[in-house]
Design a protein around this motif. Structure first.
Motif, PDB file in Angstrom:
ATOM      1  N   MET A 357      51.253  45.814  40.087  1.00 46.83           N
ATOM      2  CA  MET A 357      50.237  46.489  40.893  1.00 46.83           C
ATOM      3  C   MET A 357      48.827  45.952  40.698  1.00 46.83           C
ATOM      4  O   MET A 357      47.846  46.554  41.142  1.00 46.83           O
ATOM      5  CB  MET A 357      50.279  47.999  40.620  1.00 46.83           C
ATOM      6  CG  MET A 357      51.637  48.610  40.944  1.00 46.83           C
ATOM      7  SD  MET A 357      51.577  50.390  41.149  1.00 46.83           S
ATOM      8  CE  MET A 357      50.827  50.515  42.774  1.00 46.83           C
ATOM      9  N   HIS A 358      48.718  44.816  40.039  1.00 44.51           N
ATOM     10  CA  HIS A 358      47.401  44.180  39.936  1.00 44.51           C
ATOM     11  C   HIS A 358      47.574  42.687  39.756  1.00 44.51           C
ATOM     12  O   HIS A 358      48.650  42.202  39.399  1.00 44.51           O
ATOM     13  CB  HIS A 358      46.590  44.757  38.766  1.00 44.51           C
ATOM     14  CG  HIS A 358      47.114  44.366  37.413  1.00 44.51           C
ATOM     15  ND1 HIS A 358      46.866  43.141  36.845  1.00 44.51           N
ATOM     16  CD2 HIS A 358      47.892  45.028  36.519  1.00 44.51           C
ATOM     17  CE1 HIS A 358      47.452  43.076  35.654  1.00 44.51           C
ATOM     18  NE2 HIS A 358      48.088  44.208  35.444  1.00 44.51           N
ATOM     19  N   ALA A 359      46.492  41.945  39.997  1.00 39.68           N
ATOM     20  CA  ALA A 359      46.435  40.524  39.690  1.00 39.68           C
ATOM     21  C   ALA A 359      45.185  40.325  38.832  1.00 39.68           C
ATOM     22  O   ALA A 359      45.106  40.874  37.737  1.00 39.68           O
ATOM     23  CB  ALA A 359      46.415  39.697  40.962  1.00 39.68           C
ATOM     24  N   GLY A 360      44.189  39.590  39.337  1.00 34.10           N
ATOM     25  CA  GLY A 360      42.987  39.363  38.540  1.00 34.10           C
ATOM     26  C   GLY A 360      41.877  40.361  38.763  1.00 34.10           C
ATOM     27  O   GLY A 360      41.021  40.556  37.900  1.00 34.10           O
ATOM     28  N   ILE A 361      41.865  41.019  39.930  1.00 35.45           N
ATOM     29  CA  ILE A 361      40.784  41.951  40.272  1.00 35.45           C
ATOM     30  C   ILE A 361      41.118  43.352  39.778  1.00 35.45           C
ATOM     31  O   ILE A 361      42.243  43.821  39.948  1.00 35.45           O
ATOM     32  CB  ILE A 361      40.564  41.996  41.795  1.00 35.45           C
ATOM     33  CG1 ILE A 361      40.126  40.628  42.320  1.00 35.45           C
ATOM     34  CG2 ILE A 361      39.539  43.053  42.177  1.00 35.45           C
ATOM     35  CD1 ILE A 361      40.008  40.570  43.832  1.00 35.45           C
TER      36      ILE A 361
END
Length: 428
Positions: A357-361
């Motif tokens: 549910m996330h990447a880098g942001i």
């Protein structure tokens, strides 16, 4: 005869010049072999990647969600293309640009796992998605369209415009906090079930507001079962996450090339699945292309030729590093600040640690302080007193927040500067 000879000579010169236009960058880049067993923290490898970027280190730039700067090899290609196009002027455009532009489109299609006839180049994801939303012609008066608080502003505007353009009901909803995968899926299920007249859903793969990655395939499948088409906004996800257009399960998708792919500013594209083209209107009455050609769905006019020609160079470098590797590194940098800040009582992190549910942001806010003034003041304090650049994001139903978006050139020390600043501000 003299005029004819001069014209033919000019055409040959233009063609020769076009052949020398640089489109590749990766062949000039030498990166060490990465330690795949410990990729996120392979200092030698990521130092070599960082060295590809010329950046201002007087401030820790953790606001890379606006656009992604070009790496030096891509910038060099862009500058060379700018000089050559500027020198050859309309002679190049009239004789060779059409073929070169089509080659770029074919290259983009291959990179995203689509057919060339399913892809059309635009000046960014905003233009791409506006074309898809406003051109979607299957709506009838009385139908409903749906979007949520985490969708991008310009796309919300386009969806709202459908009320007057198509005579539909526009229904909005919010993603609950704290966010979980189950809560997101249940929210979309409830909204779809409660809106039997829904025909179109806007869905953002990776939110520019909070960095939340939606379970997109599950949601598009859920919508399709109810007879609802989905337009997916993949502006921030392609380049941060490894996937192809077909993986999303949507027939209509808008992409950016100047964010996480690192192409020159002003480049994007849309995808329309083969067999669905007739459901998007011809753009502005275009007559340059046949009705069964996707290029008739976007009529931009004169664009930045050099920017378009430099897209393959950006894709070459993106693929040389690899989407999965980029995701690994950006996620690592994200976790370097999220963990310590989540432990501070002052702040709330808006994106879950669930890796799906996330990447880098990721975004945060001071607890109980979700106003514009609150967050802009903190952004200014971080920038002016601690030399850390972030940005305030509005539109989240539970309150405004501050977005943190590291890049491949970001160092662990710059991320640590954010943690130290927030600790000082909170009194921790």
């Amino acid at each position: 005869m003299t005029l004819r000879r001069n014209f033919l000579m000019g055409s040959m010169i233009a063609a020769a010049g076009a052949a020398t236009l640089r489109t590749a960058a990766a062949e000039t880049v030498a990166l060490p072999t990465a330690d795949t067993s410990n990729l996120a923290t392979d200092d030698g490898y990521w130092a070599a990647v960082r060295d590809l970027y010329d950046v201002d280190r007087s401030i820790a730039n953790l606001e890379n969600g606006y656009w992604g700067i070009m790496a030096r090899p891509v910038l060099e290609v862009y500058l060379e293309n700018t000089q050559r196009v500027n020198r050859q002027n309309s002679l190049y455009h009239r004789s060779a640009f059409g073929t070169d532009f089509e080659n770029v489109r074919t290259r983009v299609a291959a990179a995203v796992g689509a057919l060339p006839e399913e892809v059309a180049l635009t000046r960014g994801a905003t233009e791409a998605l506006q074309v898809l939303i406003t051109g979607y012609n299957k709506l009838q008066p009385g139908d409903a369209v749906l979007y949520c608080d985490l969708d991008y502003d310009s796309m919300q505007y386009a969806m709202a415009m459908l009320k007057d353009r198509r005579g539909v009901e526009v229904k909005t909803f919010s993603i609950p906090e704290p966010v979980t995968r189950e809560a997101v899926l249940e929210t979309y299920k409830e909204v779809l079930d409660q809106t039997p007249k829904a025909k179109l859903l806007l869905l953002t793969h990776l939110s520019h507001r909070t960095g939340l990655v939606m379970p997109t395939r599950e949601i598009t499948d859920m919508a399709r079962e109810r007879g609802v088409d989905t337009i997916v906004d993949a502006a921030h996800s392609w380049g941060q996450i490894s996937f192809n257009a077909t993986d999303l399960g949507a027939d209509f998708v808008g992409f950016n090339l100047h964010k996480w792919i690192g192409a020159p500013v002003g480049m994007g594209f849309f995808y329309i699945k083969k067999g669905r083209l007739a459901d998007i209107d011809i753009h502005m009455g275009d007559q340059d292309w046949p009705a069964d050609d996707i290029r008739s769905r976007i009529h931009t006019g004169t664009l930045n030729f050099a920017a378009a020609l430099s897209v393959p160079a950006a894709l070459d470098l993106h693929e040389k590093i690899g989407a999965a590797s980029k995701n690994t590194r950006l996620t690592y940098l994200r976790n370097q600040w999220v963990g310590p800040v989540r432990a501070m009582e002052t702040y709330e992190i808006l994106t879950p640690d669930d890796q799906s549910m996330h990447a880098g942001i990721t975004s945060f806010r001071v607890k109980s302080k979700g106003t514009k003034d609150d967050n802009n003041a903190l952004v200014a304090k971080l920038r002016d007193e601690f030399k850390v650049l972030t940005v305030c994001r509005a539109g989240v139903a539970a309150g405004q927040c501050i977005r943190v978006s590291p890049a491949l050139y970001t160092t662990e020390a710059e991320v640590a500067r954010l943690v130290e600043a927030l600790a000082v501000i909170s009194g921790a």
